[in-house]
Motif scaffolding. Structure first.
Motif, PDB file in Angstrom:
ATOM      1  N   LYS A 180       3.029  -0.042   4.655  1.00  0.00           N
ATOM      2  CA  LYS A 180       2.300  -0.983   4.493  1.00  0.00           C
ATOM      3  C   LYS A 180       1.316  -0.730   4.114  1.00  0.00           C
ATOM      4  O   LYS A 180       0.589  -1.887   2.883  1.00  0.00           O
ATOM      5  N   ASP A 184      -1.140  -2.255   0.310  1.00  0.00           N
ATOM      6  CA  ASP A 184      -2.123  -2.644   0.196  1.00  0.00           C
ATOM      7  C   ASP A 184      -2.742  -2.139  -0.500  1.00  0.00           C
ATOM      8  O   ASP A 184      -3.545  -2.805  -1.675  1.00  0.00           O
ATOM      9  N   LYS A 187      -2.131  -3.199  -4.024  1.00  0.00           N
ATOM     10  CA  LYS A 187      -3.560  -4.187  -5.065  1.00  0.00           C
ATOM     11  C   LYS A 187      -3.867  -4.245  -5.084  1.00  0.00           C
ATOM     12  O   LYS A 187      -4.531  -4.573  -6.205  1.00  0.00           O
TER      13      LYS A 187
END
Length: 437
Positions: A180, A184, A187
């Protein structure tokens, strides 16, 4: 060695841009010879050499900005122009060729030795990396087969995970959390790349970027300042040009034969403006701090469009000039403007400005004040339009829209409107204007 410096250009001009060098290093110059052309806010100025000799060094390039007092070149008063000693030059060339040959040989030998050393160091580094990899295998992270499988599926390196388990065992939850976090970060990086790419590709199609000339930069700056510093408003009216056109048609041939210049519309409007300024002196004033400076002279600026940009040469003492004198002065200033030969004195000062957008086909506009002046008159294209006369009959008349922009800090609407109406009245009755002149 003597220095050529940027001289005092004018009271209000302290810097310029090097437009063109008229000499190059090694050129012979005499005292008073022009060496460089500077582009200033208003006109181009040639800088002359104060010394005789040879240009030893050029310190600034074309396009560079310079200030008054800056050294832009050096002159060797005892030097000789380049090309005076061909034999010496040829000897120097031969010597330089021999030196270059020797240098090239040395460089080849050095490059061979460098390549050999690079190969040896590469082999050593490969051996070191192999030994390191062997040591890493013995230090594998602790994790179950299921956890290792999940890490492979998510593309997570177990060596980069800090386990929550105090014993050091990596769990599936640790792998999921790492995945995760990695997502992030990806992105954020992609959004940054998109922003950068958007900046670089501002236009999807080819564009050409050209640096603004100093004059265009100054024009842009002053126009914005005029709008920001003045409470500028514009009032409009229209003028019936029938009588002026009739008078001009009747007298133009005799006028040209007698005075050597054509009788145009600008002399009529200049005379009308001067007469109106005498009736409304605040329009001929300016603001300095908390004082109003009422000018007792009538120097009328004439906006002229050139390839370099808009310039406003000034017709001095327009109230004392005849129609022929005004036309002659306007023609001479316009020619100088187009040829780039206006002097600073011809551009400075002015108490009121007239601009004629009609020559380009403009039907209406809101001209911008030529600060620190507080008023400007805009003329426009003459068009035939049906007009209702006093007896309610309809006639086709040649009409012109006129506009006056004014600084509301000093001029009230009543004065501005009355000023423009007075100009209209004088143009529509040119015989009265001749008497006023």
């Amino acid at each position: 060695m003597k220095e050529i410096k940027v001289p005092e250009l004018a009271e209000s001009i302290t810097e310029g841009t090097v437009a063109e060098w008229l000499v190059k290093e090694g050129d012979q110059v005499e005292k008073g010879d022009p060496v460089v052309e500077l582009e200033t806010d208003k006109v181009n100025v040639e800088v002359n050499s104060d010394f005789s000799g040879v240009i030893a060094e050029v310190l600034v390039e074309e396009g560079d900005d310079v200030e008054v007092g800056d050294t832009i070149a050096k002159v060797d008063e005892s030097g000789e122009a380049s090309g005076s000693s061909d034999s010496d030059d040829s000897k120097d060339e031969d010597e330089s060729k021999e030196e270059s040959k020797e240098v090239s040989k040395e460089e080849k030998e050095d490059s061979k030795e460098d390549k050999k050393e690079e190969k040896e160091s590469k082999d050593d580094s490969e051996e070191e990396s192999k030994e390191d990899s062997k040591e890493d295998k013995s230090d594998q992270p602790v994790a179950s087969p299921a956890t290792r499988k999940r890490a492979r599926e998510l593309g997570i390196d177990l060596n980069e995970i800090k386990p929550k388990d105090p014993v050091g065992r990596i769990s599936k939850e640790d792998v999921e959390a790492a995945a995760k976090s990695k997502s992030d970060e990806g992105k954020k990086k992609s959004s940054k790349k998109e922003d950068k790419s958007a900046d670089k590709t501002e236009f999807d199609k080819p564009v050409e970027r050209v640096k603004m000339s100093r004059r265009r930069q100054t024009i842009a700056k002053r126009l914005v300042e005029a709008q920001q510093n003045a409470a500028m408003l514009t009032t409009f009216n229209e003028v019936d040009m029938s009588n002026v056109m009739k008078l001009r048609s009747e007298r133009k041939d005799d006028f040209l034969e007698k005075h050597g210049v054509k009788l145009g519309f600008m002399s009529f409007f200049t005379k009308a403006v001067v007469a109106a300024l005498k009736e409304f002196p605040l329009v001929n004033a300016e603001i300095q701090g908390d004082e109003i400076v009422k000018k007792q002279f009538y120097d009328i600026g004439m906006a002229v469009s050139t390839e370099e940009g808009l310039v406003v040469p000034v017709v001095r003492d327009a109230d004392r000039l005849s129609f022929a004198g005004i036309e002659s002065e306007i023609g001479e200033l316009a020619k100088k403007a187009r040829d780039g030969k206006l002097t600073l004195n011809e551009l400075q000062g002015g108490s009121f400005t007239i601009t004629n957008g009609g020559i380009f086909g403009s039907l209406n506009s809101t001209p911008i004040i030529n600060a620190p002046q507080v008023g400007i008159l805009g003329l426009h294209k003459i068009e035939k339009r049906p007009m209702v006369m006093d007896d309610d009959s309809i006639e086709v008349r040649p009409m012109m829209h006129i506009a006056m922009s004014y600084d509301h800090r000093l001029i009230d609407g009543r004065e501005a409107v009355q000023f423009l109406v007075r100009v209209k009245e004088l143009i529509e009755d040119p015989y009265d204007l001749l008497l006023e002149g």
